[in-house]
Design an enzyme around this catalytic site. Sequence first.
Site, PDB file in Angstrom:
ATOM      1  CG  ASP A 238      63.119 -39.307 115.476  1.00 49.62           C
ATOM      2  OD1 ASP A 238      62.616 -40.223 114.812  1.00 49.62           O
ATOM      3  OD2 ASP A 238      62.456 -38.435 116.071  1.00 49.62           O
TER       4      ASP A 238
ATOM      5  CG  HIS B 106      60.350 -35.664 112.288  1.00 49.04           C
ATOM      6  ND1 HIS B 106      61.707 -35.858 112.331  1.00 49.04           N
ATOM      7  CD2 HIS B 106      59.865 -36.160 113.463  1.00 49.04           C
ATOM      8  CE1 HIS B 106      62.035 -36.440 113.479  1.00 49.04           C
ATOM      9  NE2 HIS B 106      60.931 -36.625 114.188  1.00 49.04           N
TER      10      HIS B 106
ATOM     11  CD  GLU C  32      55.732 -37.021 115.001  1.00 50.47           C
ATOM     12  OE1 GLU C  32      56.184 -37.234 113.856  1.00 50.47           O
ATOM     13  OE2 GLU C  32      56.096 -37.663 115.996  1.00 50.47           O
TER      14      GLU C  32
ATOM     15  N   GLY D  23      60.308 -65.563  99.705  1.00 45.03           N
ATOM     16  CA  GLY D  23      59.641 -66.641  98.971  1.00 45.03           C
ATOM     17  C   GLY D  23      60.551 -67.766  98.541  1.00 45.03           C
TER      18      GLY D  23
ATOM     19  N   PRO E 248      66.765 -62.552 101.816  1.00 45.93           N
ATOM     20  CG  PRO E 248      66.580 -60.246 101.703  1.00 45.93           C
ATOM     21  CD  PRO E 248      66.716 -61.446 100.849  1.00 45.93           C
TER      22      PRO E 248
END
Length: 710
Positions: free
Chosen positions: A536, A462, A459, A242, A238
Amino acid sequence: MKPNKGNNKKNILGLVSLILWALALTMLFRSCTSSYSSANEVQVDYSVFRQWVVAELVESVDMDSGRYVITLKEGCEEQARTYLPPPEEESGNPFSWLAMNSGKETLYVTTPPPVSDLEIISLMDRHGVDFHTKPVDGSTQILYLVLSYLLPVVIMVGAMMFLFRGVGGKGGIGGIGSVGKANAKVYVEKQTGVTFRDVAGQDEAKESLQEIIDILHNPQKYTEIGAKLPKGALLVGPPGTGKTLLAKAVAGEANVPFFSISGSDFVEMFVGVGASRVRDLFKEASKMAPCIIFIDEIDTIGKSRDNRMGGNDEREQTLNQLLAELDGFDPGKGVIVLGATNRPEVLDKALLRPGRFDRRITIDRPNLAGRLATLQVHTRNIRLGEDVDLKKIALATAGTVGADLANLVNEAALRAVRKGRRLVTQEDLLASFEFVIAGSEKKNSVLTEFERRLVAYHEVGHAMVAYKQKNAEPVQKITIVPHTEGSLGYTLLMPEEDKTNLRTREELMAKIAVSMGGRAAEEVVLDTMTNGASQDIQEATNIARNMVAMYGMSEEFGMMALGSVRNQYLDGGYGLDCAQDTAAVMDKAVKAILDVCYKAAVEVIQANREDMDRVVAYLLEKETITGGEMVAIIEGRDPALVEDAYASTRSNPVALSGDIEPPARAIHIVSEEVKPPVSVPEGEEKPANDAPSEGKPDQADRDAGDKPEK
């Protein structure tokens, strides 16, 4: 070293000299064409000139090519001016009156008409005007033509030569400057300054590349045994893991020249230029062997040769030349080719076969131990406070790559400077992590009381579903402060153990239910719906769709793959490999999973309504609370007594003390035969080698230790 540095200085000096020569020739041209620079010229209409001749005001006329210079008789200038139009009516030369009144010698000049005036000669003869012509100077005429026509062409050709040769130095392929020359950057160990000490979290990749370094140093011990040296290695992973850093570290460890070039540098609009650049690159590399050639983003020129390439002959010829060069050069010289890409699925099969890129090294996202080592590398030059626990930061940053961790550490250092501190604290590191995922706080944003209450219930919905779900991640933080990433608040779930990519069906269902908790709280408590749950819903739908199409977790299709991964190392997206009727049935299966999870979220909200009200009241007062404070409120304890500023909802957190080692180090593979335990008859003593060692209880003791005391 960089060999183009001296050429750049020469090119700059050449450009300066070219400009100076152009200025000098321009000044010479102006001096040659300005014959009467010491006098003021007054342009006179040709009709006025004829009137002056008839009025016998003209003494003599110098008939030059394209103009007549008139000399008036002495004392006749005032009378001659009466024939000139006044200043306000004069349009041809608005400065003529100013020139006559400036005190300098005045020359009257007129331009003959384009048609020949045969009567002017006889007219001047009748009125006693002395007229004559100057002899034509051939050298002046030639110089005038050269400066007028040849000089601009010379300047233009010189500028074009500079543009074509400015980058390539000594020229290029085909005589068109450096169009076909490889603009590769050449490094040696002192220039890269990168070794394996600067690369962390990629132990397997470093082990594979360590052998390449040994081949560059000692190729004879491999050839003596009859082994063929590998020609190249492909670094796959990905973005941000590095790959380029590892290539530079290989060059730094091997202490050999390092040719670095991007795949896009080979692609040009001219057919054949990319192929010539490939030839030039390998030719230069063979002269400096042993060395390393690093081609970044090799998928730019290495795409599969099919109809999807759009008939780009230039790219196909470049790929063909690259394949020929990989087959043609002698690996015994010590030329190693490293390629990097994050799209291996689009590469041509001929490029990946053994004998060209012999090895494929996957550089994936680091695990917990890799993230810890990466953080230690990036904080090597950072002044850290005594409270900094990099292990906890490594746990919080699951799924990140090395570039993300480097950015996190840098943001923490910048925050410490903004706060006026000389050390980076644990708070700075965690705050920078939240800044990366949610952005900075909107301090000027004002919400109404209803909006604040709605966001708080969203919130906490959740957080409550995550707290009550068995397989959900613990809640670290809840906030209703708006942030720049578009959210009016967020709930931070932070894993407290290193999780691999392996997920059970229960964990995925719990994750969907947690995403549905905000919308469930809106409907159950406030009997409304808002667009704040859009992200969401999208996240939950993606998980459910993957469960049906990729993971085989639906009753309708079972162990049937309906899609295939397209970009494994980029966005992880997939394409459907099924009929349209099957896709419609798949959508119904996805909706069934979402309905089950949403129903579970609603049940959690309804069963814990009183606890939610107390948590929301405390959240509206504080605006930001921790998971530990939420648990204290639910259990009836004082949340102010929670001292840990980052306490989560997990009751038994994972111990973080000690060194974190890769999980593979705890696995031992043995080839010895494992004998079954020998049964001991009653009345006989147990063999000494079967007795439990001192300080290590046997299984019975461990079982007894697990039982609660009566």
